[in-house]
Design an enzyme around this catalytic site. Structure first.
Site, PDB file in Angstrom:
ATOM      1  N   GLU A  40       0.797  -1.220  -0.017  1.00 26.52           N
ATOM      2  CA  GLU A  40       0.002   0.052   0.145  1.00 26.52           C
ATOM      3  C   GLU A  40       0.929   1.209   0.033  1.00 26.52           C
ATOM      4  OE1 GLU A  40      -2.775   0.108   3.622  1.00 26.52           O
ATOM      5  OE2 GLU A  40      -2.518   1.925   3.553  1.00 26.52           O
ATOM      6  N   ARG A  44       1.175  10.045   1.210  1.00 25.05           N
ATOM      7  CA  ARG A  44       1.864  11.206   2.449  1.00 25.05           C
ATOM      8  C   ARG A  44       3.037  11.738   1.697  1.00 25.05           C
ATOM      9  NH1 ARG A  44       2.041   6.814   7.275  1.00 25.05           N
ATOM     10  NH2 ARG A  44       0.262   5.706   6.298  1.00 25.05           N
ATOM     11  N   LYS A 128     -11.001  -0.955   7.034  1.00 19.83           N
ATOM     12  CA  LYS A 128      -9.735  -0.945   7.611  1.00 19.83           C
ATOM     13  C   LYS A 128     -10.011  -0.477   9.164  1.00 19.83           C
ATOM     14  CE  LYS A 128      -5.700   2.285   7.588  1.00 19.83           C
ATOM     15  NZ  LYS A 128      -4.557   2.597   6.520  1.00 19.83           N
TER      16      LYS A 128
HETATM   17  C1  3PG Z   1      -1.185   3.435   8.118  1.00 21.89           C
HETATM   18  O1  3PG Z   1      -1.135   4.364   7.235  1.00 21.89           O
HETATM   19  O2  3PG Z   1      -2.001   2.373   7.891  1.00 21.89           O
HETATM   20  C2  3PG Z   1      -0.157   3.271   9.178  1.00 21.89           C
HETATM   21  O3  3PG Z   1       0.674   4.332   9.298  1.00 21.89           O
HETATM   22  C3  3PG Z   1       0.406   1.949   9.462  1.00 21.89           C
HETATM   23  O4  3PG Z   1       0.341   1.937  10.783  1.00 21.89           O
HETATM   24  P1  3PG Z   1       2.093   1.604  11.200  1.00 21.89           P
HETATM   25  O5  3PG Z   1       2.963   2.442  10.774  1.00 21.89           O
HETATM   26  O6  3PG Z   1       1.729   1.656  12.939  1.00 21.89           O
HETATM   27  O7  3PG Z   1       2.211   0.199  11.064  1.00 21.89           O
END
Ligand code: 3PG
Length: 200
Positions: A40, A44, A128
């Site tokens: 994914e 950002r 999600k």
């Molecule tokens: C996301 O966008 O789903 C999160 O940033 C992922 O979470 P994590 O970095 O805590 O694994």
């Protein structure tokens, strides 16, 4: 194979933040080499769409989607770049419409029953759960699953190598998302992914 079925089969969806397209080979290549050929790629950073395109060119067999998609413009750019699925941290109605128009799976982020009801009313059955560890983790998912028996979850946020198997053991969870295996050098990414491949 259906994209959601494929995600279910892969069980872990790496969340990747790329600062430049030059990182595609190190990061996405590391996932592929580590036998976890799915990502994914998050909106950002400004290079997200370009990184999706390059990832698909270099790794045509990998399942490349877009994450942190929060508006229609990003969603259009992601789909144009070839993203096979779209993920948001929350529910974005305009993103949902774009995905439906293109027949692309949309995994909206939710954290509350009200948001689940909204998602169900718009035809969603897979959501999600984000940020999973902050909003109650597996315990919260089990409570929500009892109330919404037709919903399946992709928990993400704060999940790591010590906790992901516990989440995957619950049958209402189709897969977990996270960035823990995307950190570090190419070799470290390959090693962490191979560990996941062997563990699931
Ligand atoms: C996301 O966008 O789903 C999160 O940033 C992922 O979470 P994590 O970095 O805590 O694994």
């Amino acid at each position: 194979m259906d994209i959601i079925e494929k995600i279910h089969e892969l069980k872990v969806v790496p969340v990747v933040v790329l600062n430049s397209v030059d990182e595609v080979e190190d990061k996405i290549g590391g996932l592929v080499e580590g036998k976890l050929p799915v990502a994914e790629i998050t909106f950002r950073t400004a290079c997200a769409a370009e990184a999706i395109k390059k990832s698909i060119e270099l790794y045509p067999d990998a399942l490349i989607g877009a994450g942190t998609v929060i508006n229609a413009k990003q969603c259009e750019a992601a789909i144009k770049a070839g993203a096979k699925f779209i993920v948001s941290p929350g529910f974005a109605d305009d993103v949902d419409l774009v995905c439906k128009a293109h027949d692309i799976p949309y995994l909206p982020g939710i954290a509350t029953p009200t948001e689940i009801i909204h998602a169900i009313s718009l035809g969603h059955k897979i959501i999600k759960f984000f940020p999973a560890s902050i909003y109650g983790g597996l315990k919260a998912i089990k409570s929500l699953a009892a109330v919404f028996p037709d919903v399946k979850f992709l928990p993400t946020g704060g999940i790591n190598e010590d906790t992901y198997l516990e989440y995957l053991a619950f049958d209402k969870i189709i897969a977990v998302g996270g960035s823990w295996m995307t950190k570090g050098s190419h070799e470290e990414i390959v090693a962490k992914c191979l560990q996941i491949h062997e563990g699931k």
